[in-house]
Design an enzyme around this catalytic site. Structure first.
Site, PDB file in Angstrom:
ATOM      1  N   LYS A 176       0.857  -1.181   0.000  1.00 19.85           N
ATOM      2  CA  LYS A 176       0.000   0.000   0.000  1.00 19.85           C
ATOM      3  C   LYS A 176       0.898   1.238   0.000  1.00 19.85           C
ATOM      4  CE  LYS A 176      -1.519   2.930   2.744  1.00 19.85           C
ATOM      5  NZ  LYS A 176      -1.550   4.046   1.801  1.00 19.85           N
ATOM      6  N   GLY A 232       6.746   6.012   7.386  1.00 16.91           N
ATOM      7  CA  GLY A 232       5.985   7.253   7.345  1.00 16.91           C
ATOM      8  C   GLY A 232       6.200   8.033   8.622  1.00 16.91           C
ATOM      9  N   GLY A 237       2.913   5.782  12.817  1.00 12.65           N
ATOM     10  CA  GLY A 237       3.454   4.640  13.569  1.00 12.65           C
ATOM     11  C   GLY A 237       2.723   4.410  14.876  1.00 12.65           C
ATOM     12  N   GLU A 254       9.542   2.419  10.297  1.00 15.89           N
ATOM     13  CA  GLU A 254      10.547   3.405   9.863  1.00 15.89           C
ATOM     14  C   GLU A 254       9.857   4.760   9.862  1.00 15.89           C
ATOM     15  OE1 GLU A 254      13.602   3.047   9.371  1.00 15.89           O
ATOM     16  OE2 GLU A 254      14.007   1.012   8.701  1.00 15.89           O
ATOM     17  N   LEU A 255      10.053   5.523  10.932  1.00 13.52           N
ATOM     18  CA  LEU A 255       9.222   6.720  11.123  1.00 13.52           C
ATOM     19  C   LEU A 255      10.068   8.000  11.053  1.00 13.52           C
ATOM     20  CD1 LEU A 255       7.109   5.084  13.972  1.00 13.52           C
ATOM     21  CD2 LEU A 255       6.685   5.051  11.499  1.00 13.52           C
ATOM     22  N   CYS A 288      13.480  11.660   5.337  1.00 17.34           N
ATOM     23  CA  CYS A 288      13.431  11.329   6.772  1.00 17.34           C
ATOM     24  C   CYS A 288      14.760  11.649   7.425  1.00 17.34           C
ATOM     25  CB  CYS A 288      13.080   9.857   6.965  1.00 17.34           C
ATOM     26  SG  CYS A 288      14.155   8.760   6.045  1.00 17.34           S
ATOM     27  N   THR A 289      15.847  11.610   6.648  1.00 12.67           N
ATOM     28  CA  THR A 289      17.179  11.868   7.198  1.00 12.67           C
ATOM     29  C   THR A 289      17.625  13.321   6.989  1.00 12.67           C
ATOM     30  OG1 THR A 289      18.049  11.050   5.113  1.00 12.67           O
ATOM     31  CG2 THR A 289      18.059   9.501   6.969  1.00 12.67           C
ATOM     32  N   GLY A 449      21.485  10.399   3.031  1.00  8.27           N
ATOM     33  CA  GLY A 449      22.162   9.736   1.929  1.00  8.27           C
ATOM     34  C   GLY A 449      22.914   8.490   2.374  1.00  8.27           C
ATOM     35  N   ALA A 450      22.166   7.504   2.892  1.00  3.22           N
ATOM     36  CA  ALA A 450      22.801   6.278   3.389  1.00  3.22           C
ATOM     37  C   ALA A 450      23.058   5.294   2.253  1.00  3.22           C
ATOM     38  CB  ALA A 450      21.900   5.636   4.438  1.00  3.22           C
TER      39      ALA A 450
HETATM   40  P1  NAD Z   1       2.425   9.558   6.414  1.00  8.09           P
HETATM   41  O1  NAD Z   1       2.623   9.050   7.790  1.00  8.09           O
HETATM   42  O2  NAD Z   1       1.410  10.601   6.195  1.00  8.09           O
HETATM   43  O3  NAD Z   1       2.031   8.336   5.442  1.00  8.09           O
HETATM   44  C1  NAD Z   1       2.888   7.232   5.271  1.00  8.09           C
HETATM   45  C2  NAD Z   1       2.079   6.035   4.801  1.00  8.09           C
HETATM   46  O4  NAD Z   1       1.263   5.578   5.878  1.00  8.09           O
HETATM   47  C3  NAD Z   1       1.106   6.349   3.656  1.00  8.09           C
HETATM   48  O5  NAD Z   1       1.062   5.243   2.780  1.00  8.09           O
HETATM   49  C4  NAD Z   1      -0.211   6.517   4.378  1.00  8.09           C
HETATM   50  O6  NAD Z   1      -1.327   6.253   3.569  1.00  8.09           O
HETATM   51  C5  NAD Z   1      -0.072   5.459   5.451  1.00  8.09           C
HETATM   52  N1  NAD Z   1      -0.931   5.626   6.622  1.00  8.09           N
HETATM   53  C6  NAD Z   1      -1.106   6.722   7.372  1.00  8.09           C
HETATM   54  N2  NAD Z   1      -1.950   6.466   8.390  1.00  8.09           N
HETATM   55  C7  NAD Z   1      -2.299   5.161   8.279  1.00  8.09           C
HETATM   56  C8  NAD Z   1      -3.154   4.293   9.023  1.00  8.09           C
HETATM   57  N3  NAD Z   1      -3.820   4.711  10.087  1.00  8.09           N
HETATM   58  N4  NAD Z   1      -3.284   3.011   8.611  1.00  8.09           N
HETATM   59  C9  NAD Z   1      -2.617   2.555   7.534  1.00  8.09           C
HETATM   60  N5  NAD Z   1      -1.796   3.344   6.789  1.00  8.09           N
HETATM   61  C10 NAD Z   1      -1.648   4.630   7.157  1.00  8.09           C
HETATM   62  O7  NAD Z   1       3.864  10.060   5.894  1.00  8.09           O
HETATM   63  P2  NAD Z   1       4.231  10.823   4.559  1.00  8.09           P
HETATM   64  O8  NAD Z   1       3.780  12.232   4.656  1.00  8.09           O
HETATM   65  O9  NAD Z   1       3.843  10.025   3.367  1.00  8.09           O
HETATM   66  O10 NAD Z   1       5.842  10.777   4.627  1.00  8.09           O
HETATM   67  C11 NAD Z   1       6.622  11.641   5.402  1.00  8.09           C
HETATM   68  C12 NAD Z   1       6.972  11.021   6.729  1.00  8.09           C
HETATM   69  O11 NAD Z   1       7.588   9.739   6.547  1.00  8.09           O
HETATM   70  C13 NAD Z   1       8.011  11.843   7.489  1.00  8.09           C
HETATM   71  O12 NAD Z   1       7.673  11.849   8.841  1.00  8.09           O
HETATM   72  C14 NAD Z   1       9.306  11.091   7.231  1.00  8.09           C
HETATM   73  O13 NAD Z   1      10.292  11.324   8.215  1.00  8.09           O
HETATM   74  C15 NAD Z   1       8.820   9.680   7.251  1.00  8.09           C
HETATM   75  N6  NAD Z   1       9.733   8.769   6.551  1.00  8.09           N
HETATM   76  C16 NAD Z   1      10.496   7.919   7.289  1.00  8.09           C
HETATM   77  C17 NAD Z   1      11.408   7.095   6.658  1.00  8.09           C
HETATM   78  C18 NAD Z   1      12.301   6.191   7.438  1.00  8.09           C
HETATM   79  O14 NAD Z   1      12.887   5.306   6.833  1.00  8.09           O
HETATM   80  N7  NAD Z   1      12.435   6.343   8.734  1.00  8.09           N
HETATM   81  C19 NAD Z   1      11.513   7.111   5.257  1.00  8.09           C
HETATM   82  C20 NAD Z   1      10.694   7.968   4.528  1.00  8.09           C
HETATM   83  C21 NAD Z   1       9.797   8.799   5.192  1.00  8.09           C
END
Ligand code: NAD
Length: 498
Positions: A176, A232, A237, A254-255, A288-289, A449-450
């Site tokens: 998804k 996300g 999370g 991974e948040l 995220c980084t 940039g890992a």
């Molecule tokens: P987001 O949390 O809005 O969404 C991420 C994903 O989660 C989407 O697919 C969304 O549809 C899904 N989602 C959200 N709520 C959900 C729920 N209740 N149930 C199921 N799915 C759900 O994040 P975003 O705006 O797309 O991305 C930016 C965020 O992601 C930033 O906080 C960034 O730091 C983080 N991020 C972290 C990493 C990592 O590896 N740590 C990598 C990329 C992005």
């Protein structure tokens, strides 16, 4: 049809994707114009994909891992062949500059290479048994159907981190992606589908394009989904983690991050400025980084701030489509800009001073382009401790390294971190057990940039998950401790007599 809708349709055509009429369109952040229409999947469709992933799993798990690895090898070849096309879709949907979009696809290729190697390596140890004629060993088995939930900002690489490794581990997958990046997702899924069908395998990978979190809920609640790997925001999370845990499902989270760089008096400032500018302003601050905090020694803070501000003024902020001279593309949407402006306004009420940036750039109607912002803050307030997902870099100061490390770690998140220093003692303290508390710790390298060879992920509110390299594959497998008695006796462990 607009130029960008046509470009999206051309890219999909090159990947052999034909879309039926109807569905919804997503806007490109480049100009706000709508791209082509994609299907929308509802809750029932999600349940059907779980059914299919469950049905496909036993046969897939029974295939030897090196043979599954050949599918991933082919996926890597297809990604090489279609690198520019997939990069175009990433730019159209996320607004990344071409070099970063191609870099994202290169990362996918690298992960495929890594996973192909793993397909001949995943396995456990043997241990000395205390019982004569016994073998004690650890076996690793495929886990089952898994779900991958991914964020908008790495619409393709995060998928490959999970999928390339999960496939060699013998799992089937329901993906998804973010609601904002359906076209890139369709592209990735089509290439994997081609790799699977060329090898005569059924499609062990399912894509669901939901638009409401509720529709994706079966992925969290269905016992058949053995692992939910979710990338996300920390907010996501906190919803996903406990919900999956309630049924004792596994999660790999991974948040969000709130990544800092400590700049010490001995730092090479030329190198630090280069590392900082890419890490803070690259990808329009939407990694995220991304570097969000500088913790500079008082003796270098003013010079460093001036030099970063000067470098920021040189950055080209513009629509990156078919241009190689642009450094910073658009933010994903107006909401991201509103959050950035709100943070800058709040900072001014807390004694913060905007040094440069934060201004809206006029790049034609529709897109949300902004100058990367640099602001000094007198203290690490709650505002600084939040992740603002935009190019907004705070400068804090310190006088002694213990204070710097305390400030560094005093945020909820624990993803990536850096120190710029030429003093080996400072580097050692930062990378040691009482130094940075992050999952990624760098010396004289910015936090973003890992490479794929190391495990990627972070601690605390970043979720604790690890993906890509090292032993991250273990998250996608089930471990069994196995004892084999090949003697004619039945001695009990610990000398128990019965
Ligand atoms: P987001 O949390 O809005 O969404 C991420 C994903 O989660 C989407 O697919 C969304 O549809 C899904 N989602 C959200 N709520 C959900 C729920 N209740 N149930 C199921 N799915 C759900 O994040 P975003 O705006 O797309 O991305 C930016 C965020 O992601 C930033 O906080 C960034 O730091 C983080 N991020 C972290 C990493 C990592 O590896 N740590 C990598 C990329 C992005």
């Amino acid at each position: 049809m607009t130029e960008f809708a046509r470009a999206a349709q051309d890219a999909l055509g090159r990947l052999g994707i034909e879309l039926a009429d109807g569905g919804r369109t997503v806007p490109t952040p480049l100009t706000g114009e709508e791209l082509v229409a994609v299907p929308v999947h509802a809750r029932d469709d999600v349940v059907a994909t779980i059914d299919r992933a469950t049905d496909a799993w036993p046969a897939w798990a029974a295939i030897p891992a090196p043979e599954r690895g050949q599918v991933v090898r082919r996926l890597g070849e297809l990604l090489r062949e279609h690198k520019d096309t997939l990069a175009d879709l990433i730019t159209l949907e996320v607004g990344k500059i071409a070099s970063e979009a191609r870099g994202e696809v290169q990362e996918m290729i690298d992960v495929c290479d890594l996973a192909v190697g793993l397909s001949r390596q995943v396995g456990g140890h043997t241990f000395p048994s205390e019982r004569p004629g016994h073998q004690l060993l650890e076996s690793w088995h495929p886990l089952g159907p898994i779900a991958v939930i991914s964020a908008f900002n790495f619409p393709a690489a995060v998928w490959s981190w999970n999928v390339a490794i999960a496939l060699v581990c013998g799992d089937t997958i329901v993906w998804k992606p973010s609601e904002r990046t359906p076209l890139t997702s369709l592209g990735c899924a089509a290439l994997l589908s081609q790799a699977l069908s060329e090898a005569g395998h059924p499609n062990v990978h399912q894509l669901v394009l939901t638009t409401q979190p509720d529709d994706a809920a079966p992925l969290l609640d269905d016992d058949r989904i053995r692992l939910v790997s979710a990338t996300g925001s920390t907010r996501m999370g906190t919803e996903v983690g406990p919900r999956v845990q309630r049924r004792f499902g596994r999660t790999l989270l991974e948040l969000g991050g709130n990544n800092a760089a400590i700049v010490t008096p001995s730092a090479d400032l030329d190198l630090a400025v280069r590392g900082i500018v890419f890490a803070a302003a690259g990808t329009a601050g939407q990694r995220c980084t991304t570097l969000r905090r500088i913790i500079a020694h008082t003796s270098v803070a003013d010079e460093l701030t001036d030099r970063i501000a000067a470098a920021y003024d040189q950055l080209v902020v513009d629509n990156p489509w078919r241009r190689d001279d642009v450094h910073v593309g658009p933010l994903i949407d107006e909401g991201a800009y509103a959050a950035m402006r709100d943070a800058i306004d709040r900072a001014s009420t807390e004694g913060g001073k905007l040094v440069t940036g934060g201004d809206r750039r006029d790049v034609g109607p529709g897109g949300c382009y902004v100058g990367p912002a640099l602001a000094t803050m007198p203290a690490q307030t709650d505002l600084v401790r939040e992740e603002t997902f935009a190019p907004l870099l705070w400068v804090l100061t310190y006088s002694d390294l213990d204070e710097a490390i305390t400030l560094h770690n005093d945020v909820p998140q624990g993803l990536s971190s850096s120190i710029f220093t030429r003093d080996v003692r400072e580097a050692g303290r930062f990378t040691g057990p009482l130094g940075s508390d992050c999952g990624i710790v760098n010396v004289n390298v910015g936090p973003s940039g890992a490479e794929v060879g190391g495990a990627f992920g972070g601690e605390k509110a970043t979720g604790g998950g690890r993906e890509t390299g090292s032993d991250a594959w273990k998250a996608y497998m089930r471990r069994a401790t196995t004892t084999i008695n090949h003697s004619d006796e039945l001695p009990l462990a610990q000398g128990v007599e019965f």
